[in-house]
Design a protein around this motif. Structure first.
Motif, PDB file in Angstrom:
ATOM      1  N   LYS A 277     -19.629 -23.930  70.523  1.00 32.57           N
ATOM      2  CA  LYS A 277     -19.284 -24.952  71.504  1.00 32.57           C
ATOM      3  C   LYS A 277     -18.235 -24.437  72.480  1.00 32.57           C
ATOM      4  O   LYS A 277     -18.234 -24.793  73.654  1.00 32.57           O
ATOM      5  CB  LYS A 277     -18.767 -26.203  70.795  1.00 32.57           C
ATOM      6  CG  LYS A 277     -18.559 -27.401  71.720  1.00 32.57           C
ATOM      7  CD  LYS A 277     -18.310 -28.668  70.933  1.00 32.57           C
ATOM      8  CE  LYS A 277     -17.867 -29.823  71.832  1.00 32.57           C
ATOM      9  NZ  LYS A 277     -18.890 -30.197  72.814  1.00 32.57           N
TER      10      LYS A 277
ATOM     11  N   TYR B   7     -29.065 -23.752  81.728  1.00 29.15           N
ATOM     12  CA  TYR B   7     -28.436 -24.237  82.940  1.00 29.15           C
ATOM     13  C   TYR B   7     -26.962 -23.850  82.900  1.00 29.15           C
ATOM     14  O   TYR B   7     -26.360 -23.779  81.834  1.00 29.15           O
ATOM     15  CB  TYR B   7     -28.513 -25.768  83.047  1.00 29.15           C
ATOM     16  CG  TYR B   7     -29.842 -26.302  83.504  1.00 29.15           C
ATOM     17  CD1 TYR B   7     -30.894 -26.459  82.607  1.00 29.15           C
ATOM     18  CD2 TYR B   7     -30.048 -26.657  84.839  1.00 29.15           C
ATOM     19  CE1 TYR B   7     -32.113 -26.966  83.033  1.00 29.15           C
ATOM     20  CE2 TYR B   7     -31.265 -27.164  85.265  1.00 29.15           C
ATOM     21  CZ  TYR B   7     -32.288 -27.314  84.352  1.00 29.15           C
ATOM     22  OH  TYR B   7     -33.500 -27.806  84.778  1.00 29.15           O
TER      23      TYR B   7
ATOM     24  N   GLN C 142     -23.184 -25.027  84.442  1.00 29.94           N
ATOM     25  CA  GLN C 142     -22.427 -26.068  85.139  1.00 29.94           C
ATOM     26  C   GLN C 142     -21.071 -25.498  85.522  1.00 29.94           C
ATOM     27  O   GLN C 142     -20.266 -25.149  84.663  1.00 29.94           O
ATOM     28  CB  GLN C 142     -22.257 -27.307  84.267  1.00 29.94           C
ATOM     29  CG  GLN C 142     -21.664 -28.498  85.020  1.00 29.94           C
ATOM     30  CD  GLN C 142     -21.769 -29.789  84.221  1.00 29.94           C
ATOM     31  OE1 GLN C 142     -21.481 -29.835  83.028  1.00 29.94           O
ATOM     32  NE2 GLN C 142     -22.182 -30.874  84.880  1.00 29.94           N
TER      33      GLN C 142
ATOM     34  N   PHE D 137     -25.530 -24.890  79.434  1.00 24.67           N
ATOM     35  CA  PHE D 137     -26.329 -25.874  78.707  1.00 24.67           C
ATOM     36  C   PHE D 137     -27.725 -25.334  78.454  1.00 24.67           C
ATOM     37  O   PHE D 137     -28.377 -24.782  79.346  1.00 24.67           O
ATOM     38  CB  PHE D 137     -26.460 -27.176  79.508  1.00 24.67           C
ATOM     39  CG  PHE D 137     -25.211 -28.001  79.538  1.00 24.67           C
ATOM     40  CD1 PHE D 137     -24.357 -27.929  80.629  1.00 24.67           C
ATOM     41  CD2 PHE D 137     -24.902 -28.850  78.499  1.00 24.67           C
ATOM     42  CE1 PHE D 137     -23.202 -28.693  80.675  1.00 24.67           C
ATOM     43  CE2 PHE D 137     -23.741 -29.627  78.537  1.00 24.67           C
ATOM     44  CZ  PHE D 137     -22.893 -29.540  79.620  1.00 24.67           C
TER      45      PHE D 137
ATOM     46  N   PHE E 146     -34.277 -32.585  77.374  1.00 21.53           N
ATOM     47  CA  PHE E 146     -33.185 -32.926  76.470  1.00 21.53           C
ATOM     48  C   PHE E 146     -32.202 -31.768  76.476  1.00 21.53           C
ATOM     49  O   PHE E 146     -32.602 -30.611  76.368  1.00 21.53           O
ATOM     50  CB  PHE E 146     -33.716 -33.159  75.052  1.00 21.53           C
ATOM     51  CG  PHE E 146     -34.540 -34.401  74.924  1.00 21.53           C
ATOM     52  CD1 PHE E 146     -35.867 -34.414  75.330  1.00 21.53           C
ATOM     53  CD2 PHE E 146     -34.001 -35.567  74.400  1.00 21.53           C
ATOM     54  CE1 PHE E 146     -36.635 -35.570  75.235  1.00 21.53           C
ATOM     55  CE2 PHE E 146     -34.763 -36.713  74.281  1.00 21.53           C
ATOM     56  CZ  PHE E 146     -36.076 -36.712  74.702  1.00 21.53           C
ATOM     57  N   PHE E 147     -30.922 -32.118  76.571  1.00 14.92           N
ATOM     58  CA  PHE E 147     -29.883 -31.102  76.703  1.00 14.92           C
ATOM     59  C   PHE E 147     -29.057 -30.959  75.433  1.00 14.92           C
ATOM     60  O   PHE E 147     -28.848 -31.946  74.707  1.00 14.92           O
ATOM     61  CB  PHE E 147     -28.942 -31.457  77.857  1.00 14.92           C
ATOM     62  CG  PHE E 147     -29.518 -31.198  79.219  1.00 14.92           C
ATOM     63  CD1 PHE E 147     -30.438 -32.074  79.780  1.00 14.92           C
ATOM     64  CD2 PHE E 147     -29.155 -30.071  79.935  1.00 14.92           C
ATOM     65  CE1 PHE E 147     -30.992 -31.827  81.028  1.00 14.92           C
ATOM     66  CE2 PHE E 147     -29.699 -29.818  81.192  1.00 14.92           C
ATOM     67  CZ  PHE E 147     -30.611 -30.693  81.731  1.00 14.92           C
ATOM     68  N   GLY E 148     -28.580 -29.739  75.204  1.00 13.20           N
ATOM     69  CA  GLY E 148     -27.594 -29.515  74.168  1.00 13.20           C
ATOM     70  C   GLY E 148     -26.228 -29.987  74.624  1.00 13.20           C
ATOM     71  O   GLY E 148     -26.072 -30.457  75.756  1.00 13.20           O
ATOM     72  N   GLN E 149     -25.244 -29.801  73.757  1.00 19.19           N
ATOM     73  CA  GLN E 149     -23.905 -30.316  74.057  1.00 19.19           C
ATOM     74  C   GLN E 149     -23.096 -29.355  74.921  1.00 19.19           C
ATOM     75  O   GLN E 149     -21.998 -29.696  75.364  1.00 19.19           O
ATOM     76  CB  GLN E 149     -23.144 -30.622  72.752  1.00 19.19           C
ATOM     77  CG  GLN E 149     -22.489 -29.422  72.085  1.00 19.19           C
ATOM     78  CD  GLN E 149     -23.444 -28.606  71.243  1.00 19.19           C
ATOM     79  OE1 GLN E 149     -24.653 -28.696  71.375  1.00 19.19           O
ATOM     80  NE2 GLN E 149     -22.888 -27.826  70.346  1.00 19.19           N
TER      81      GLN E 149
END
Lengths: 111, 113
Positions: B9, B35, B37, B90, B103-106
């Motif tokens: 994470k 992706y 960010q 992501f 659907f995205f991961g955290q």
């Protein structure tokens, strides 16, 4: 060039004060427009998909609408838990699917 | 739980190092994405894989190399890390076909110092 712009960048409302977020786009052949919600430190969470002008979708206090040039996310009587960044994304098909995101609107609902 | 999960994470590393981020989805999807960010919260696609095959590579420096051992996993390896690589990365997945939501991961917050 395919482009998506969201406004405002940030919006602060009082609890119960309804408003709308805007997502305007220029794209050659829209395949779909997605709305996502993103909470701090988390990944985007899917809310809605809109496919054609005139379409509307609702979920609890949120309603998304679509025209040929823009989409609105209407928030009715918001609560503090609606505070998040709301992302709009265009679905493009260029050999494969990809989402092109706007910069988001950071929404804060004060109790 | 059914989900898209990423590890780690948080990742703090020095310039010049090589690091990897792992992603797994148990949703039965056949398409996976990375992706990025940036600090202004703009999400931009980097790569897309469908059934282990690279479909999209969005002019990402070749220091970034995705690897998909199977359709449930898509890892991202980054060589010679630079300060500008600091961002949140992501992973996402969906079913191939028109208009299926991703659907995205955290997310993995990468900080290069």
């Amino acid at each position: 060039e395919d482009q998506v712009t969201q406004s405002p960048e940030a919006l602060r409302l009082q609890e119960g004060e309804s408003s709308s977020l805007n997502c305007s786009y220029t794209v050659s052949g829209l395949r779909g427009l997605f709305w996502y919600r993103q909470d701090p430190g988390k990944g985007p969470e899917f809310l809605f998909t809109l496919y054609s002008a005139g379409e509307e979708k609702e979920k609890e206090r949120l309603k998304a609408t679509l025209t040929k040039k823009e989409s609105f996310l209407h928030i009715t009587a918001p609560k503090p838990e609606d505070s998040a960044t709301y992302l709009c994304a265009l679905l493009l098909i260029q050999g494969a699917q990809k989402l092109v995101f706007g910069q988001g609107t950071r929404l804060t609902i004060n109790p | 739980d059914t989900a898209v999960s990423q590890t780690p994470k948080y990742l703090v590393t020095q310039m010049g190092n090589d690091k990897s981020i792992k992603c797994e989805q148990n949703l039965g999807h056949d398409t996976m994405y990375w992706y990025k960010q940036d600090s202004k919260k703009f999400l931009k696609i980097m790569f897309s894989y469908n059934n282990k095959e690279l479909i999209i590579n969005e002019t990402v420096p070749n220091r970034f190399s995705p690897k998909s051992p199977d359709k449930a996993h898509l890892n991202l390896h980054i060589n010679s890390l630079e300060l500008g690589d600091s961002a949140v990365y992501f992973c996402a997945s969906n079913r191939r076909g028109l208009n299926t939501e991703a659907f995205f991961g955290q997310g993995t917050r990468l900080t290069v110092v």
